[in-house]
Design a protein around this motif. Structure first.
Motif, PDB file in Angstrom:
ATOM      1  N   PRO A  22      53.910   0.822  -9.905  1.00 15.87           N
ATOM      2  CA  PRO A  22      54.075   0.629  -8.459  1.00 15.87           C
ATOM      3  C   PRO A  22      52.803   0.021  -7.871  1.00 15.87           C
ATOM      4  CG  PRO A  22      54.758   2.844  -9.123  1.00 15.87           C
ATOM      5  CD  PRO A  22      54.106   2.214 -10.310  1.00 15.87           C
ATOM      6  N   PRO A  23      52.910  -0.742  -6.781  1.00 12.03           N
ATOM      7  CA  PRO A  23      51.741  -1.427  -6.206  1.00 12.03           C
ATOM      8  C   PRO A  23      50.560  -0.513  -5.866  1.00 12.03           C
ATOM      9  CG  PRO A  23      53.762  -2.188  -5.160  1.00 12.03           C
ATOM     10  CD  PRO A  23      54.139  -1.048  -6.054  1.00 12.03           C
ATOM     11  N   ALA A  24      50.805   0.719  -5.470  1.00 16.56           N
ATOM     12  CA  ALA A  24      49.706   1.620  -5.115  1.00 16.56           C
ATOM     13  C   ALA A  24      48.891   2.046  -6.339  1.00 16.56           C
ATOM     14  CB  ALA A  24      50.227   2.855  -4.398  1.00 16.56           C
ATOM     15  N   MET A  25      49.472   1.918  -7.523  1.00 18.00           N
ATOM     16  CA  MET A  25      48.775   2.296  -8.753  1.00 18.00           C
ATOM     17  C   MET A  25      47.895   1.117  -9.176  1.00 18.00           C
ATOM     18  SD  MET A  25      49.969   5.313  -9.155  1.00 18.00           S
ATOM     19  CE  MET A  25      49.400   5.753 -10.756  1.00 18.00           C
ATOM     20  N   MET A  26      46.601   1.227  -8.923  1.00 17.11           N
ATOM     21  CA  MET A  26      45.678   0.119  -9.167  1.00 17.11           C
ATOM     22  C   MET A  26      45.326  -0.040 -10.641  1.00 17.11           C
ATOM     23  SD  MET A  26      43.251   0.744  -5.845  1.00 17.11           S
ATOM     24  CE  MET A  26      42.139  -0.611  -6.203  1.00 17.11           C
ATOM     25  N   GLY A  27      45.340   1.053 -11.402  1.00 16.98           N
ATOM     26  CA  GLY A  27      45.009   0.980 -12.810  1.00 16.98           C
ATOM     27  C   GLY A  27      44.313   2.237 -13.294  1.00 16.98           C
ATOM     28  N   LEU A  28      43.619   2.095 -14.425  1.00 22.24           N
ATOM     29  CA  LEU A  28      42.929   3.219 -15.049  1.00 22.24           C
ATOM     30  C   LEU A  28      41.428   2.989 -15.076  1.00 22.24           C
ATOM     31  CD1 LEU A  28      45.278   3.700 -18.138  1.00 22.24           C
ATOM     32  CD2 LEU A  28      45.154   5.177 -16.119  1.00 22.24           C
ATOM     33  N   MET A  29      40.679   4.083 -15.013  1.00 24.00           N
ATOM     34  CA  MET A  29      39.227   4.016 -15.136  1.00 24.00           C
ATOM     35  C   MET A  29      38.769   5.127 -16.074  1.00 24.00           C
ATOM     36  SD  MET A  29      37.749   5.852 -11.671  1.00 24.00           S
ATOM     37  CE  MET A  29      36.152   6.278 -12.302  1.00 24.00           C
ATOM     38  N   ASN A  30      37.601   4.933 -16.667  1.00 24.66           N
ATOM     39  CA  ASN A  30      36.994   5.953 -17.506  1.00 24.66           C
ATOM     40  C   ASN A  30      35.800   6.515 -16.749  1.00 24.66           C
ATOM     41  OD1 ASN A  30      35.505   7.411 -19.396  1.00 24.66           O
ATOM     42  ND2 ASN A  30      36.069   6.041 -21.065  1.00 24.66           N
ATOM     43  N   ARG A  31      35.777   7.824 -16.571  1.00 25.75           N
ATOM     44  CA  ARG A  31      34.667   8.485 -15.877  1.00 25.75           C
ATOM     45  C   ARG A  31      34.283   9.726 -16.666  1.00 25.75           C
ATOM     46  NH1 ARG A  31      30.497   7.688 -12.510  1.00 25.75           N
ATOM     47  NH2 ARG A  31      30.047   9.528 -11.276  1.00 25.75           N
ATOM     48  N   ARG A  32      33.084   9.711 -17.204  1.00 27.20           N
ATOM     49  CA  ARG A  32      32.578  10.858 -17.967  1.00 27.20           C
ATOM     50  C   ARG A  32      33.557  11.285 -19.061  1.00 27.20           C
ATOM     51  NH1 ARG A  32      30.236  13.971 -12.722  1.00 27.20           N
ATOM     52  NH2 ARG A  32      28.545  12.523 -12.367  1.00 27.20           N
ATOM     53  N   SER A  33      33.987  10.306 -19.833  1.00 28.72           N
ATOM     54  CA  SER A  33      34.894  10.512 -20.974  1.00 28.72           C
ATOM     55  C   SER A  33      36.279  11.016 -20.575  1.00 28.72           C
ATOM     56  CB  SER A  33      34.269  11.453 -22.006  1.00 28.72           C
ATOM     57  OG  SER A  33      33.061  10.907 -22.472  1.00 28.72           O
ATOM     58  N   TRP A  80      43.777   7.843 -13.333  1.00 23.75           N
ATOM     59  CA  TRP A  80      44.507   6.850 -12.568  1.00 23.75           C
ATOM     60  C   TRP A  80      43.759   6.593 -11.270  1.00 23.75           C
ATOM     61  CZ3 TRP A  80      48.113   3.687 -14.042  1.00 23.75           C
ATOM     62  CH2 TRP A  80      48.936   4.016 -15.121  1.00 23.75           C
ATOM     63  N   VAL A  81      43.705   5.324 -10.877  1.00 24.64           N
ATOM     64  CA  VAL A  81      43.125   4.932  -9.598  1.00 24.64           C
ATOM     65  C   VAL A  81      44.287   4.507  -8.701  1.00 24.64           C
ATOM     66  CG1 VAL A  81      41.581   3.342  -8.398  1.00 24.64           C
ATOM     67  CG2 VAL A  81      40.974   4.197 -10.679  1.00 24.64           C
ATOM     68  N   VAL A  82      44.356   5.133  -7.522  1.00 22.42           N
ATOM     69  CA  VAL A  82      45.455   4.908  -6.583  1.00 22.42           C
ATOM     70  C   VAL A  82      44.893   4.420  -5.258  1.00 22.42           C
ATOM     71  CG1 VAL A  82      47.335   6.059  -5.343  1.00 22.42           C
ATOM     72  CG2 VAL A  82      46.803   6.735  -7.684  1.00 22.42           C
ATOM     73  N   ASP A  83      45.503   3.392  -4.697  1.00 22.66           N
ATOM     74  CA  ASP A  83      45.163   2.914  -3.354  1.00 22.66           C
ATOM     75  C   ASP A  83      45.773   3.917  -2.376  1.00 22.66           C
ATOM     76  OD1 ASP A  83      45.159   1.697  -0.837  1.00 22.66           O
ATOM     77  OD2 ASP A  83      45.531  -0.300  -1.652  1.00 22.66           O
ATOM     78  N   LEU A  84      44.956   4.803  -1.831  1.00 23.03           N
ATOM     79  CA  LEU A  84      45.457   5.893  -0.996  1.00 23.03           C
ATOM     80  C   LEU A  84      46.171   5.387   0.252  1.00 23.03           C
ATOM     81  CD1 LEU A  84      45.791   8.902  -0.508  1.00 23.03           C
ATOM     82  CD2 LEU A  84      43.495   8.929   0.478  1.00 23.03           C
ATOM     83  N   ALA A  85      45.626   4.384   0.905  1.00 18.26           N
ATOM     84  CA  ALA A  85      46.273   3.853   2.112  1.00 18.26           C
ATOM     85  C   ALA A  85      47.666   3.317   1.784  1.00 18.26           C
ATOM     86  CB  ALA A  85      45.407   2.771   2.747  1.00 18.26           C
ATOM     87  N   GLN A  86      47.781   2.594   0.689  1.00 16.90           N
ATOM     88  CA  GLN A  86      49.082   2.044   0.311  1.00 16.90           C
ATOM     89  C   GLN A  86      50.046   3.158  -0.093  1.00 16.90           C
ATOM     90  OE1 GLN A  86      48.961  -0.951  -2.761  1.00 16.90           O
ATOM     91  NE2 GLN A  86      50.825  -1.884  -1.998  1.00 16.90           N
ATOM     92  N   LEU A  87      49.549   4.170  -0.777  1.00 19.17           N
ATOM     93  CA  LEU A  87      50.373   5.317  -1.147  1.00 19.17           C
ATOM     94  C   LEU A  87      50.963   5.975   0.101  1.00 19.17           C
ATOM     95  CD1 LEU A  87      51.113   7.503  -3.466  1.00 19.17           C
ATOM     96  CD2 LEU A  87      49.223   8.752  -2.467  1.00 19.17           C
ATOM     97  N   VAL A  98      48.787  14.474  -4.576  1.00 12.65           N
ATOM     98  CA  VAL A  98      48.958  14.470  -6.034  1.00 12.65           C
ATOM     99  C   VAL A  98      50.437  14.573  -6.416  1.00 12.65           C
ATOM    100  CG1 VAL A  98      48.489  15.823  -8.127  1.00 12.65           C
ATOM    101  CG2 VAL A  98      46.642  15.315  -6.539  1.00 12.65           C
ATOM    102  N   GLN A  99      51.238  15.223  -5.575  1.00 14.69           N
ATOM    103  CA  GLN A  99      52.671  15.383  -5.851  1.00 14.69           C
ATOM    104  C   GLN A  99      53.528  14.246  -5.289  1.00 14.69           C
ATOM    105  OE1 GLN A  99      54.004  17.739  -7.808  1.00 14.69           O
ATOM    106  NE2 GLN A  99      51.919  18.437  -8.189  1.00 14.69           N
ATOM    107  N   ALA A 100      52.906  13.190  -4.758  1.00  7.51           N
ATOM    108  CA  ALA A 100      53.650  12.066  -4.176  1.00  7.51           C
ATOM    109  C   ALA A 100      54.671  11.521  -5.181  1.00  7.51           C
ATOM    110  CB  ALA A 100      52.694  10.963  -3.752  1.00  7.51           C
ATOM    111  N   PRO A 101      55.879  11.217  -4.719  1.00  3.53           N
ATOM    112  CA  PRO A 101      56.919  10.724  -5.626  1.00  3.53           C
ATOM    113  C   PRO A 101      56.492   9.501  -6.447  1.00  3.53           C
ATOM    114  CG  PRO A 101      57.867  11.228  -3.487  1.00  3.53           C
ATOM    115  CD  PRO A 101      56.378  11.375  -3.356  1.00  3.53           C
ATOM    116  N   ILE A 102      55.719   8.609  -5.848  1.00  4.59           N
ATOM    117  CA  ILE A 102      55.285   7.407  -6.565  1.00  4.59           C
ATOM    118  C   ILE A 102      54.415   7.748  -7.774  1.00  4.59           C
ATOM    119  CG2 ILE A 102      53.174   6.955  -5.277  1.00  4.59           C
ATOM    120  CD1 ILE A 102      53.958   4.019  -5.258  1.00  4.59           C
ATOM    121  N   LEU A 103      53.727   8.884  -7.729  1.00  5.00           N
ATOM    122  CA  LEU A 103      52.872   9.304  -8.844  1.00  5.00           C
ATOM    123  C   LEU A 103      53.658  10.040  -9.919  1.00  5.00           C
ATOM    124  CD1 LEU A 103      49.717  10.514  -6.892  1.00  5.00           C
ATOM    125  CD2 LEU A 103      50.180   8.280  -7.893  1.00  5.00           C
TER     126      LEU A 103
END
Length: 170
Positions: A55-66, A70-77, A159-164
């Motif tokens: 879905p468009p709000a799902m921007m992609g994945l990132m690695n943080r401290r191993s 998921w990175v989500v555009d909160l405004a778009q969500l 976190v419980q948003a249907p798009i997620l």
């Protein structure tokens, strides 16, 4: 002699709960309870891995401290507006609800504020009906010569948003 002892300001307990204040876009300020926030970070765009067929709000994945998040555009969500995807970096708020970590992209982080429970009012009639399920309420904040309405977000509802709940996400 019965003399009252005045405590220095630094020893008195601050009034209200701590919230992280940020802007979803240029006009929309919001807050998350600090108990849900792990940290705020700036991520160079090259460190974000876009994922196909999301879905468009799902921007992609990132690695943080191993950990992969998921990175989500909160405004778009929330149905407000999308972030500028041509930016050189993204401002992220890392939250965790239970075992679910999530990185939420926002326009800017403004810092921490305190809000008393009685400052948070019902959002019904103040904001779009589509936003209400994601809010604990709204709070009016006075700043210098202007006042603004803060969206008090419910991290669990986000976190419980249907798009997620897409089968290949989280």
């Amino acid at each position: 002699m019965d003399a009252a002892i005045a405590l220095p300001d630094r020893l008195t307990k601050p009034i209200g709960d701590a919230y992280l204040k940020f802007h979803l876009n240029g006009q929309t300020p919001a807050v998350f309870p600090m108990r849900s926030v792990q940290e705020a970070v700036v991520l160079p765009t090259r460190r974000l891995s876009p994922m196909p067929n999301m879905p468009p709000a799902m921007m992609g994945l990132m690695n943080r401290r191993s950990r992969v998040l998921w990175v989500v555009d909160l405004a778009q969500l929330l149905g407000i507006s999308a972030l500028d995807l041509n930016a050189q970096h993204y401002t992220l708020i890392l939250i965790q609800i239970g075992a679910v970590p999530l990185a939420l992209a926002v326009q800017q982080v403004d810092g921490m504020i305190r809000l008393a429970t009685d400052e948070i009012q019902s959002p019904v009639g103040q904001v779009s009906a589509a936003l209400v399920p994601y809010l604990r309420g709204c709070a009016l904040q006075q700043q210098e010569q202007k006042s603004e309405i803060l969206l008090v977000l419910d991290a669990e509802a986000v976190v419980q948003a249907p798009i997620l709940r897409h089968p290949s996400t989280i």
